[in-house]
Design a protein around this motif. Structure first.
Motif, PDB file in Angstrom:
ATOM      1  N   LEU A 209      48.766  46.915 -21.374  1.00  0.00           N
ATOM      2  CA  LEU A 209      49.515  47.745 -22.320  1.00  0.00           C
ATOM      3  C   LEU A 209      49.145  47.398 -23.760  1.00  0.00           C
ATOM      4  N   THR A 228      42.761  49.543 -31.266  1.00  0.00           N
ATOM      5  CA  THR A 228      42.735  50.901 -30.731  1.00  0.00           C
ATOM      6  C   THR A 228      43.422  51.843 -31.716  1.00  0.00           C
ATOM      7  N   GLN A 230      45.922  53.661 -31.134  1.00  0.00           N
ATOM      8  CA  GLN A 230      47.365  53.619 -30.907  1.00  0.00           C
ATOM      9  C   GLN A 230      47.927  52.314 -31.486  1.00  0.00           C
ATOM     10  N   SER A 248      47.306  50.578 -25.415  1.00  0.00           N
ATOM     11  CA  SER A 248      46.378  51.355 -24.588  1.00  0.00           C
ATOM     12  C   SER A 248      46.787  52.819 -24.507  1.00  0.00           C
ATOM     13  N   LYS A 249      48.048  53.114 -24.910  1.00  0.00           N
ATOM     14  CA  LYS A 249      48.550  54.483 -24.847  1.00  0.00           C
ATOM     15  C   LYS A 249      49.717  54.626 -25.814  1.00  0.00           C
ATOM     16  N   LYS A 250      50.207  55.841 -25.939  1.00  0.00           N
ATOM     17  CA  LYS A 250      51.401  56.061 -26.735  1.00  0.00           C
ATOM     18  C   LYS A 250      52.589  55.471 -26.001  1.00  0.00           C
TER      19      LYS A 250
END
Length: 476
Positions: A209, A228, A230, A248-250
């Protein structure tokens, strides 16, 4: 209704839905049960946010199962999915014709079991859009209102079940995040140095994460992992800094809460390290004062007595043969007294408060030496290491004054989270490394660096000056 009892069907479906907390197995079971107790013979369910995917199916004809159900992929030309994505589905409806079945019937290669049309019901409520439920029967081009009403009721039951699973998964995710936070917090409580903090963040915080993070404190930056797009930043005004996580993501609401609590733990650890460092400085100052007083009361007094005695002896001496030895003894005693007083002043000095650079500049100026500095990352270095580097540089400055016959010395210090590199160079007369035994001063430099876990390389050539290269790794 003629073919089945609506209440019985809804009760049966409700029982199936209540038996599972896993999305796909639940949807597969409810679809199969629905087909078993009704006259519908095939059905499939699509779910998704950005992209709709087949998650359950039963009774599919060969034409839709071919090539690992490849005809069930994609939604661009599908009436039911395009209507759902455009918010045109408010309730169960009869699709005039199914594009997937229409294509299969037109090709005539694989059997469609007489399916050409299907009924569609959206799986959605006022706040969530989950997907669509499709069912069909052979040789049917339309479905009556009772069938569509039942399908809509089943769709609502499935929607409530999906919402329940969503809440369950969210709570399960929260529990796992808190467990992870607790493990990280336990490791942070054991941290006693910035090196250990680096290890905990690298080994415990960086994961699938959190791909990286950056700690900015007092204009210095510590980087971990990768960066990254994000990014999630949290200010730390108490430390005059900021902590930035690279995800790694929203992140969702639960992950945002996890990041906030994680930041508090890291901030508390840094604050604790700063307090310990301040406490260590106070103890060192107290020890320095006590040692300075002891030196003043013992060794310094003895050296003063020796100096006074040799002065008296020099004035009383009448033998020419003793003039030079007495003069030499007096010079030695004066030098010893001078260096002892300087040592006492150092022990009582404000090195910790004034800093390495200022203290060395003061010392060098007393000897008529100019230091040419190139320094980066001094604040990365713990105080006790700074003190040892101060003594190393001081010894090098003393050697330049005593032996090199130049008035300048170059000192380059580069410190990062990974380690320390120190280079000291003078362009003085130098010496032959093969013919000169290592002096106590140079030997002392090497021993200090060795005790810090570092390496020290001294090179020199006649007329080409002397260079000292020192490396101290992070773990020291």
């Amino acid at each position: 209704m003629e073919d089945y009892n609506k209440i019985f069907t809804l009760k049966t479906i409700a029982e199936v839905l209540n038996r599972s907390y896993e999305r796909k197995p639940m949807l597969q079971s409810v679809l199969e049960s629905f087909l078993d107790i009704t006259h519908f013979e095939a059905g499939w369910i699509f779910l998704g946010q950005q992209e709709m995917k087949l998650v359950a199916d039963a009774g599919l004809p060969e034409a839709l199962k071919v090539n690992h159900k490849q005809p069930m992929c994609g939604s661009e030309s599908c009436y039911c999915l395009s209507s759902f994505e455009k918010n045109h589905l408010d309730g169960a409806i009869s699709i005039l014709t199914c594009k997937r079945l229409e294509k299969a019937n037109a090709e005539g290669i694989y059997d469609t079991n007489g399916f050409s049309h299907h009924a569609t019901a959206p799986l959605q409520d006022e706040r969530h859009k989950y997907g669509v439920l499709n069912v069909t029967a052979p040789n049917r081009e339309t479905f009556n209102p009772d069938e569509l009403d039942l399908l809509q009721s089943i769709a609502k039951q499935i929607t409530h079940a999906l919402k329940r699973i969503e809440l369950f998964e969210a709570e399960e995710k929260r529990v796992k995040l808190y467990e992870k936070l607790n493990n990280i917090a336990s490791s942070l409580r054991e941290v006693i140095s910035y090196h250990e903090l680096h290890q905990v963040i690298t080994n415990n915080v960086i994961n699938d994460l959190i791909l990286g993070c950056t700690i900015n404190i007092n204009d210095f930056t510590y980087d971990f992992g990768e960066k990254t797009p994000q990014a999630y930043s949290i200010s730390m005004p108490e430390l005059d800094g900021e902590l930035e996580f690279f995800m790694s993501k929203k992140i969702d609401e639960r992950e945002s809460e996890f990041i906030r609590l994680l930041t508090q733990n890291i901030k508390l650890t840094i604050k604790t390290l700063q307090l310990k460092e301040h406490e260590r400085k106070i103890i060192q100052l107290q020890e320095r004062g006590a040692l300075a007083q002891d030196l003043h009361d013992t060794v310094n007094q003895l050296l003063y007595s020796i100096n006074a005695t040799t002065s008296a002896l020099k004035s009383m001496n009448q033998e020419q043969a003793l003039v030079e030895p007495i003069e030499h003894l007096q010079q030695i005693s004066k030098q010893a007294l001078k260096e002892m007083r300087q040592l006492i002043e150092d022990k009582q000095s404000n090195l910790i408060n004034e800093g390495v650079i200022s203290s060395l500049n003061d010392y060098a100026s007393q000897l008529g030496i100019k230091i040419l500095w190139n320094v980066e990352g001094l604040n990365y270095i713990q105080t006790y290491i700074q003190e040892n580097l101060y003594k190393v540089c001081r010894e090098a400055i003393h050697n330049v004054h005593k032996h090199a016959k130049v008035a300048e010395i170059h000192i380059t210090l580069n410190a990062t989270i990974k380690g320390i590199e120190l280079t000291i160079f003078d362009s003085g007369c130098g010496f032959n490394m093969n013919n000169v035994h290592t002096s106590y001063g140079l030997k002392g430099i090497k021993e200090r660096i060795y005790l810090l876990g570092g390496t020290c390389h001294i090179t020199s050539q006649p007329s080409k000056g002397t260079k000292i290269n020192i490396t101290i790794p992070l773990q020291s």
